[in-house]
Design a protein around this motif. Structure first.
Motif, PDB file in Angstrom:
ATOM      1  N   GLY A  27       1.537  -5.670  14.813  1.00 49.43           N
ATOM      2  CA  GLY A  27       2.206  -4.421  15.153  1.00 49.43           C
ATOM      3  C   GLY A  27       2.585  -3.573  13.957  1.00 49.43           C
ATOM      4  O   GLY A  27       2.950  -2.433  14.127  1.00 49.43           O
ATOM      5  N   ALA A  28       2.523  -4.101  12.752  1.00 51.72           N
ATOM      6  CA  ALA A  28       3.003  -3.340  11.591  1.00 51.72           C
ATOM      7  C   ALA A  28       1.908  -2.448  11.044  1.00 51.72           C
ATOM      8  O   ALA A  28       1.443  -2.614   9.929  1.00 51.72           O
ATOM      9  N   GLN A  29       1.460  -1.472  11.835  1.00 48.93           N
ATOM     10  CA  GLN A  29       0.407  -0.576  11.401  1.00 48.93           C
ATOM     11  C   GLN A  29       0.960   0.703  10.796  1.00 48.93           C
ATOM     12  O   GLN A  29       0.232   1.478  10.238  1.00 48.93           O
ATOM     13  N   LYS A  30       2.247   0.929  10.932  1.00 52.74           N
ATOM     14  CA  LYS A  30       2.793   2.228  10.620  1.00 52.74           C
ATOM     15  C   LYS A  30       3.088   2.388   9.136  1.00 52.74           C
ATOM     16  O   LYS A  30       3.345   1.451   8.414  1.00 52.74           O
ATOM     17  N   LEU A  31       3.019   3.645   8.712  1.00 55.75           N
ATOM     18  CA  LEU A  31       3.484   4.030   7.396  1.00 55.75           C
ATOM     19  C   LEU A  31       4.947   4.440   7.493  1.00 55.75           C
ATOM     20  O   LEU A  31       5.374   5.014   8.484  1.00 55.75           O
ATOM     21  N   THR A  76      -7.422   0.569  10.507  1.00 55.60           N
ATOM     22  CA  THR A  76      -6.289   0.609   9.557  1.00 55.60           C
ATOM     23  C   THR A  76      -6.013  -0.705   8.866  1.00 55.60           C
ATOM     24  O   THR A  76      -4.986  -0.866   8.247  1.00 55.60           O
ATOM     25  N   TYR A 111       3.663  10.687  15.281  1.00 55.41           N
ATOM     26  CA  TYR A 111       4.844  10.684  14.431  1.00 55.41           C
ATOM     27  C   TYR A 111       5.778  11.811  14.879  1.00 55.41           C
ATOM     28  O   TYR A 111       5.334  12.835  15.393  1.00 55.41           O
ATOM     29  N   LEU A 115      -1.289  -0.444  20.683  1.00 63.00           N
ATOM     30  CA  LEU A 115      -0.962  -1.696  20.012  1.00 63.00           C
ATOM     31  C   LEU A 115       0.456  -1.742  19.469  1.00 63.00           C
ATOM     32  O   LEU A 115       0.962  -2.840  19.186  1.00 63.00           O
ATOM     33  N   ASP A 116       1.063  -0.610  19.278  1.00 53.94           N
ATOM     34  CA  ASP A 116       2.412  -0.592  18.718  1.00 53.94           C
ATOM     35  C   ASP A 116       3.144   0.626  19.268  1.00 53.94           C
ATOM     36  O   ASP A 116       2.708   1.747  19.043  1.00 53.94           O
ATOM     37  N   ARG A 167       0.138  -6.403   6.395  1.00 58.76           N
ATOM     38  CA  ARG A 167      -0.088  -6.327   7.826  1.00 58.76           C
ATOM     39  C   ARG A 167       0.394  -7.575   8.542  1.00 58.76           C
ATOM     40  O   ARG A 167       0.030  -8.686   8.240  1.00 58.76           O
ATOM     41  N   PHE A 226      -2.312   7.898  15.829  1.00 58.86           N
ATOM     42  CA  PHE A 226      -0.878   7.713  15.643  1.00 58.86           C
ATOM     43  C   PHE A 226      -0.129   8.953  16.121  1.00 58.86           C
ATOM     44  O   PHE A 226      -0.608  10.068  15.983  1.00 58.86           O
ATOM     45  N   TYR A 239       0.851  -1.179   0.000  1.00 63.37           N
ATOM     46  CA  TYR A 239       0.000   0.000   0.000  1.00 63.37           C
ATOM     47  C   TYR A 239       0.885   1.226   0.000  1.00 63.37           C
ATOM     48  O   TYR A 239       1.840   1.302   0.773  1.00 63.37           O
ATOM     49  N   PRO A 274       7.959  12.302   8.237  1.00 66.24           N
ATOM     50  CA  PRO A 274       7.533  11.853   9.566  1.00 66.24           C
ATOM     51  C   PRO A 274       7.998  10.425   9.847  1.00 66.24           C
ATOM     52  O   PRO A 274       8.017   9.588   8.951  1.00 66.24           O
ATOM     53  N   LYS A 328       3.380   1.031   3.210  1.00 66.92           N
ATOM     54  CA  LYS A 328       2.990   0.195   4.331  1.00 66.92           C
ATOM     55  C   LYS A 328       3.139  -1.259   3.921  1.00 66.92           C
ATOM     56  O   LYS A 328       2.697  -1.656   2.859  1.00 66.92           O
ATOM     57  N   PHE A 345       7.590   6.837   5.733  1.00 63.08           N
ATOM     58  CA  PHE A 345       7.632   7.992   4.847  1.00 63.08           C
ATOM     59  C   PHE A 345       9.015   8.163   4.235  1.00 63.08           C
ATOM     60  O   PHE A 345      10.023   7.875   4.866  1.00 63.08           O
ATOM     61  N   PHE A 389       7.309   7.143  12.477  1.00 68.30           N
ATOM     62  CA  PHE A 389       6.335   6.548  13.382  1.00 68.30           C
ATOM     63  C   PHE A 389       6.872   6.452  14.798  1.00 68.30           C
ATOM     64  O   PHE A 389       8.013   6.058  15.033  1.00 68.30           O
ATOM     65  N   TYR A 419       1.084   3.795  18.101  1.00 63.42           N
ATOM     66  CA  TYR A 419      -0.246   3.645  17.528  1.00 63.42           C
ATOM     67  C   TYR A 419      -1.226   3.145  18.581  1.00 63.42           C
ATOM     68  O   TYR A 419      -0.911   2.227  19.346  1.00 63.42           O
TER      69      TYR A 419
END
Lengths: 115, 116
Positions: A99-103, B99, B35, B55-56, A96, B33, A32, B43, A93, A105, B45, B48
């Motif tokens: 824990g891997a929810q982050k983007l 998400t 950042y 969760l993270d 999933r 979130f 994604y 940004p 991203k 950048f 991370f 979250y």
């Protein structure tokens, strides 16, 4: 390791011209991708997204192209306007996992529109 | 409110001070979130939340950083014993979903922290 980067840190175009902002990513597990626009003093603003099962997606004056073979993402802005001046970030991203929810950048490209 | 609200807009702290940064997400948004954005960078991370559950927190750089969202709405990012390398813009973002299918995030304007 994983990284999302951009080929050019700055880009200057004439008002009315089309602009293309490029992004390279290294994580083949990413599924994604999003382009964000950040104006000075503001938070990033969503522009357009694309999933890995697509190679092109169009929005209003913007098109995102995804080339998974070479892990390349681009943002095309048609008929640029002064309000398009900003820093543009691509973000990715991974598929999933726990824990891997982050983007993740990239560094960003500063787009300047000349009158 | 119409968007994600963060306060204060600017914060200057002396090295060693504790700071607390507040985020009011869009009403009803499940995901939140934090950042960190260094000058001229994208940004990065930090942590979250899904409702009140954190969760993270894999992006928190040290145990001096702590975040909470006790009632699943407002969130606070606390930094203890601030150091100069903590100077950055801290961005909060929220999303109406968990998400798993929609990662479109709505960002606030951030808190610019300067540690002297």
């Amino acid at each position: 390791g994983e990284s999302v980067g951009l080929h050019l840190p700055t880009l200057s175009v004439q008002e009315g011209d089309n602009s293309i902002i490029n992004c390279a990513y290294s994580n083949s597990a990413s599924d994604y991708f999003i382009w964000y626009k950040q104006e000075s003093g503001k938070g990033p603003q969503f522009i357009i997204d694309i999933r890995s099962n697509m190679d092109k997606r169009q929005g209003q004056r913007v098109t995102v192209l995804l080339n998974k073979t070479v892990k390349h993402l681009s943002l095309q802005i048609a008929a640029t306007q002064p309000g398009d001046s900003a820093v543009y970030f691509c973000a990715e991203k991974k598929k999933r996992i726990q824990g891997a929810q982050k983007l993740v950048f990239g560094q960003g490209t500063r787009l300047t529109i000349n009158p | 409110g119409a968007g994600v609200s963060q306060s204060p807009r600017y914060k200057v702290a002396k090295r060693g001070q504790d700071v607390a940064l507040r985020c009011d997400p869009i009403s009803g948004h499940v995901s939140l979130f934090w950042y960190q954005q260094a000058l001229g960078q994208g940004p990065e991370f930090l942590t979250y939340f899904q409702n009140e559950a954190q969760l993270d927190k894999s992006g928190l750089p040290s145990d001096r950083f702590f975040a909470e969202r006790p009632e699943g709405s407002v969130s606070t990012l606390k930094i203890q014993r601030t150091q100069q390398e903590d100077s950055a813009v801290y961005l909060c973002a929220s999303s109406p979903t968990r998400t798993t299918t929609n990662e479109k995030l709505f960002f606030g304007s951030g808190t610019q922290l300067s540690v002297l």
